[in-house]
Write an enzyme that holds these catalytic residues in place. Sequence first.
Site, PDB file in Angstrom:
ATOM      1  CD  GLN A 141     -31.460  -4.870 -31.475  1.00  0.00           C
ATOM      2  OE1 GLN A 141     -32.019  -4.630 -30.409  1.00  0.00           O
ATOM      3  NE2 GLN A 141     -30.449  -4.136 -31.921  1.00  0.00           N
ATOM      4  CD  GLN A 143     -26.477  -1.075 -32.664  1.00  0.00           C
ATOM      5  OE1 GLN A 143     -26.514  -1.911 -31.773  1.00  0.00           O
ATOM      6  NE2 GLN A 143     -25.879   0.085 -32.517  1.00  0.00           N
ATOM      7  N   GLY A 273     -27.394  -7.833 -24.521  1.00  0.00           N
ATOM      8  CA  GLY A 273     -27.512  -7.488 -23.110  1.00  0.00           C
ATOM      9  C   GLY A 273     -28.419  -6.290 -22.928  1.00  0.00           C
ATOM     10  CD  GLU A 276     -27.186   1.547 -28.301  1.00  0.00           C
ATOM     11  OE1 GLU A 276     -26.511   1.703 -29.333  1.00  0.00           O
ATOM     12  OE2 GLU A 276     -27.246   0.467 -27.695  1.00  0.00           O
ATOM     13  CG  HIS A 300     -22.675  -0.444 -22.397  1.00  0.00           C
ATOM     14  ND1 HIS A 300     -21.360  -0.375 -22.785  1.00  0.00           N
ATOM     15  CD2 HIS A 300     -23.394  -0.594 -23.539  1.00  0.00           C
ATOM     16  CE1 HIS A 300     -21.285  -0.479 -24.104  1.00  0.00           C
ATOM     17  NE2 HIS A 300     -22.511  -0.620 -24.588  1.00  0.00           N
ATOM     18  CD  GLU A 301     -27.205  -0.849 -23.429  1.00  0.00           C
ATOM     19  OE1 GLU A 301     -27.308  -0.068 -24.398  1.00  0.00           O
ATOM     20  OE2 GLU A 301     -26.543  -1.901 -23.485  1.00  0.00           O
ATOM     21  CG  HIS A 304     -24.902   3.338 -26.147  1.00  0.00           C
ATOM     22  ND1 HIS A 304     -24.076   3.629 -27.212  1.00  0.00           N
ATOM     23  CD2 HIS A 304     -24.754   2.002 -25.927  1.00  0.00           C
ATOM     24  CE1 HIS A 304     -23.468   2.537 -27.622  1.00  0.00           C
ATOM     25  NE2 HIS A 304     -23.849   1.527 -26.854  1.00  0.00           N
ATOM     26  CD  GLU A 323     -21.696  -0.278 -28.768  1.00  0.00           C
ATOM     27  OE1 GLU A 323     -21.419  -0.143 -27.565  1.00  0.00           O
ATOM     28  OE2 GLU A 323     -22.869  -0.376 -29.184  1.00  0.00           O
ATOM     29  CG  ASP A 380     -26.303  -7.873 -38.173  1.00  0.00           C
ATOM     30  OD1 ASP A 380     -26.148  -6.850 -37.481  1.00  0.00           O
ATOM     31  OD2 ASP A 380     -27.418  -8.282 -38.545  1.00  0.00           O
ATOM     32  CE1 TYR A 388     -20.749  -3.062 -27.235  1.00  0.00           C
ATOM     33  CE2 TYR A 388     -19.941  -4.041 -29.273  1.00  0.00           C
ATOM     34  CZ  TYR A 388     -20.990  -3.623 -28.480  1.00  0.00           C
ATOM     35  OH  TYR A 388     -22.282  -3.749 -28.919  1.00  0.00           O
TER      36      TYR A 388
END
Length: 618
Positions: A141, A143, A273, A276, A300-301, A304, A323, A380, A388
């Site tokens: 992960q 991002q 969740g 992308e 949503h993804e 992206h 977002e 972060d 969003y």
Amino acid sequence: RICRLNIMAAIERDPSSAANIDQLSTTHIHLNVRADFSKTVLSGYVELSLKGVADGVQSVCLDTRDIVVKKASIGDQVLEHTTSDNGELGQCLTVTLKSILSTGDEAVLRIEYETSESATGLQWLPPAQTEGKKHPYLFSQFQAIHARSAFPCMDTPANKQPYSARVEVPKPLTALMSAISQDTEPIDDEWHAFTFKQTVPIPSYLTAIVVGCLESREIGPRSRVWAEAEVVEKAAYEFAQTEEYLQTAEALLTPYEWGRYDLLCLPSSFPYGGMENPCLTFVTPTLLAGDRSLSTVVAHEIAHSWTGNLVTNRTWEHFWLNEGFTVFVERKIIGRLDGEKERQFRGIIGNKQLQDAVNNYGADSPWTALLHRLGKTDPDVAFSSVPYERGSQFLYFLEDLVGGPEAFEPFLRAWVTDNAFKTVTTEHFQKTFTEFFADTLDAEKSAKIDWKAWLSQPGMPPVDILSMFDDTKAKASEALAAHWVESDGGSAKDIEGWKTTQIVHFLEKILLISKSGLPEAKLVQMNELYSFGSSQNSEIRMRWLNLCLSSMYTPAIEDAVKFLGEQGRMKFVRPLFRLLNECGEEGKKVALETFERYKDQYNNIATKMVAKDLGIEL
């Protein structure tokens, strides 16, 4: 496919990166690594194809985080390298060149390295934390700024490049990446290698890797879902609507650029969740409700694929351009499939998430504005629902101002077409919007756009967007919520045929009407009627626990702890830990004990953020 590179001369540096992108750009990355589960490290080398965008370049500055660099070279020239501290952002790796590079000069820098056991962008799971319980598992992960923990790079969205990779893994495990799979090569009786190619230029954070005992099922003409054998059929059923989402997005925007759109359903510790990653969207198993009611996360993804992946925020200070646009497009996809009133209803629910984020940070916090000034702060820390939902609300406001979807959607398509394969800033968006609608917006309408307030003013948006949404689908939820607050009891038929969004809104509305929640007797009765406590739907389960803990209903603490042990999605674990921490002395004690019990099974990002929420030093 024509490979389009985003090489920009004299670009400003990214405050979240040590890379000298004002002097050099990365035009291609090649990774060659081995996934060593015995040491929980990646080891091998990365080759960075570099091109000068300025004259007199004497060194290469790259981002790293706790990486052991063994050797740096260009061809047969071994180069000197040093590492310096960069605070919350990791370290800066400086490689001194033996030949000065000028504008247009090219070189391939190879760095041999090994990651740390505690690399923040990698999570190594023992067999016990997988569904199959027999084989280990690795997933990434990256991002926002965690690619630097997996390979030295210009870890900034300002630089986009294609990549290729070769990954060695132990048999019988499979490797996948955010790229198109090429070949599988046998090495010996115990190891084999997988090769990949991503021809579309992407920022480093969209590089992704997974290694596990995986199977796949076809779910569409250009899609398959990957997962462990124990959940792959469930995932195939849950995400069967993927092609419909893709086609709807293409009709709204432009043709899909990435070839494949595959999904990977990860183990429960995945902190989001969805993520992308191009060609291979990562999704959480908390979406497996058994009735496809939570599959809209895939919409949503998919969105992206255009907003974020094709058109990318230049730095994390402009994260809302990723977002906010994506939520806006996601809801348009849902609106076209399920009706405009459902799109509007989701906007109402999103406003609650925005208000929660503002309340959590404080209305005067700079992190509640759209445009952030990060400096050397880890991005972060600024991650929340604000980019969003506030971003999406801003676009909704602009759409309404210019005349609705018929007027705004051509701009949306032009935004994607003109900025595809590039990076963008808020200033560029403002200029583009103003020029596109120069003949549409008169002085009176233009004056209604308070750019400074929308972009930089903290707190809730300067315009009450909630009052602009069609609340038709919200009324039944709100009426039932008012009934439970003001009266006694109900009937199981109250929520027959309701969608997840209606139940979520009902549970959230109770707390908006009554800040202290409901008395214990009402909660017991509600659960007997509606069975929220045993729901397999994670969104409903979370809202139910939220209501119970906000009502200081201590018998729910045990269920909250169970939920915290079953999954590591930050959308759920962060607010649940905060709620427990505020649920009297017993709740606070349980929160600390539960975090200590589960912190090592959560993803590194989730562990860091929950610790911050609880005021714990790691």
